[in-house]
Design an enzyme around this catalytic site. Structure first.
Site, PDB file in Angstrom:
ATOM      1  N   HIS A   1      40.057  25.758  47.367  1.00 51.66           N
ATOM      2  CA  HIS A   1      38.742  25.124  47.409  1.00 51.66           C
ATOM      3  C   HIS A   1      38.704  23.963  46.413  1.00 51.66           C
ATOM      4  O   HIS A   1      39.456  23.958  45.432  1.00 51.66           O
ATOM      5  CB  HIS A   1      37.642  26.110  46.993  1.00 51.66           C
TER       6      HIS A   1
ATOM      7  N   CYS B   1      33.015  31.151  41.816  1.00 50.46           N
ATOM      8  CA  CYS B   1      32.944  31.857  43.112  1.00 50.46           C
ATOM      9  C   CYS B   1      32.037  33.069  43.071  1.00 50.46           C
ATOM     10  O   CYS B   1      31.493  33.491  44.087  1.00 50.46           O
ATOM     11  CB  CYS B   1      34.329  32.358  43.534  1.00 50.46           C
TER      12      CYS B   1
HETATM   13  C1  CIR Z   1      38.961  33.909  49.668  1.00 48.05           C
HETATM   14  O1  CIR Z   1      40.141  33.605  49.895  1.00 48.05           O
HETATM   15  O2  CIR Z   1      38.037  33.542  50.379  1.00 48.05           O
HETATM   16  C2  CIR Z   1      38.667  34.778  48.481  1.00 48.05           C
HETATM   17  N1  CIR Z   1      39.743  35.704  48.278  1.00 48.05           N
HETATM   18  C3  CIR Z   1      38.458  33.940  47.257  1.00 48.05           C
HETATM   19  C4  CIR Z   1      37.274  33.039  47.338  1.00 48.05           C
HETATM   20  C5  CIR Z   1      37.101  32.222  46.138  1.00 48.05           C
HETATM   21  N2  CIR Z   1      35.907  31.468  46.209  1.00 48.05           N
HETATM   22  C6  CIR Z   1      35.732  30.269  45.695  1.00 48.05           C
HETATM   23  O3  CIR Z   1      36.664  29.649  45.215  1.00 48.05           O
HETATM   24  N3  CIR Z   1      34.531  29.745  45.810  1.00 48.05           N
END
Ligand code: CIR
Length: 258
Positions: free
Chosen positions: A166, A253
């Site tokens: 991201h 996140c």
């Molecule tokens: C994913 O791959 O969607 C989750 N394991 C981690 C999400 C992390 N979110 C973020 O960077 N906003």
């Protein structure tokens, strides 16, 4: 400066151990430790003059503690996203109820298929939003996002990603013109107008710090980043996020801040 009054988090579920991971930080999360780290995260947020809404764990969605992805909350509207990861797409329905407590229906917008967008790709700098074109966020998602923002008096520009999951995996705005940048973001043309604080490669994970009302929360175990943030004059708090890092998740996140 007080800018945020509310934070939404969701407790991690047991199924988090099956969450999506790139494997960059190996190992399965230890659920009990993840819960303890989540408690610490909530405690840190409470020290930053915000009220914290804690949503219950949702076993249907292993990654649902990463509430930043299914919604983007701005000062003028909330945008329910359309997460690009299929196992996460249903999270958008679950976050909507929480968002409704703060926004009326006409101020809740939606990204619709074939557009996809995840909040981790969205970085707010005042009334401007940088959006990463990533494996999770597509051109159509960004087009819709821009249209929604413009309708509500805000602007948006696209940042193509090369390596990271991201946008905010590698770049985070700390307010006051200060921006933490790592890897591919150090030389990006559009960020050169900010006071860039370059994160050393071995501490790249800690580019994901969060500013909450003049306090910056830094992941524990990254001394160079902690020092750099302190030097900028912010009060700092640290929280260990080792179990979330195994799922490529970081401090931003784990919450929606608005
Ligand atoms: C994913 O791959 O969607 C989750 N394991 C981690 C999400 C992390 N979110 C973020 O960077 N906003």
């Amino acid at each position: 400066m007080k800018k945020f009054s509310h934070v939404i988090v969701r407790r991690p579920c047991r199924a988090m151990v099956e969450g999506i991971t790139s494997g960059e930080y190996p190992g399965k999360p230890d659920y009990d430790l993840a819960l303890k780290q989540h408690d610490d995260y909530i405690e840190a947020l409470k020290k930053c003059q915000v009220d914290v809404t804690i949503l219950p764990a949702d076993e249907r969605y292993p990654d649902s503690c990463f509430v930043e992805d299914p919604a983007v909350i701005t000062k003028n509207c909330a945008i329910i996203t359309n997460p690009g990861a299929p196992s996460r797409n249903g999270e958008k329905e679950e976050i909507t109820g929480a968002v409704r407590k703060f926004f009326s229906d006409e101020d809740i917008e939606r990204i619709e298929a074939p557009g996809t967008l995840e909040g981790g790709d969205v970085m707010m700098v005042g009334d401007h939003f940088y959006v990463g074109l990533s494996a999770r966020t597509n051109e159509e998602g960004i087009r819709q996002f821009k249209e929604i923002l413009e309708k509500h008096g805000m602007t948006c520009s696209q940042v193509p990603l090369e390596k990271v999951l991201h946008l905010k995996t590698g770049v985070n705005y700390l307010e006051d013109g200060n921006m933490l940048v790592s890897g591919e973001f150090v030389t990006k043309e559009e960020f050169q107008k900010y006071n860039l604080v370059e994160i050393p490669e071995e501490e790249a994970y800690a580019a994901n710090c969060i500013w909450v009302n003049d306090t910056v929360i830094v992941p524990e175990g990254y001394p160079a980043v902690l020092e750099a943030v302190k030097k900028l004059g912010y009060r700092t708090l640290t929280v260990d996020t080792s179990e979330y890092r195994k799922l490529d998740g970081g401090l931003s996140c784990l919450s929606l801040r608005f």
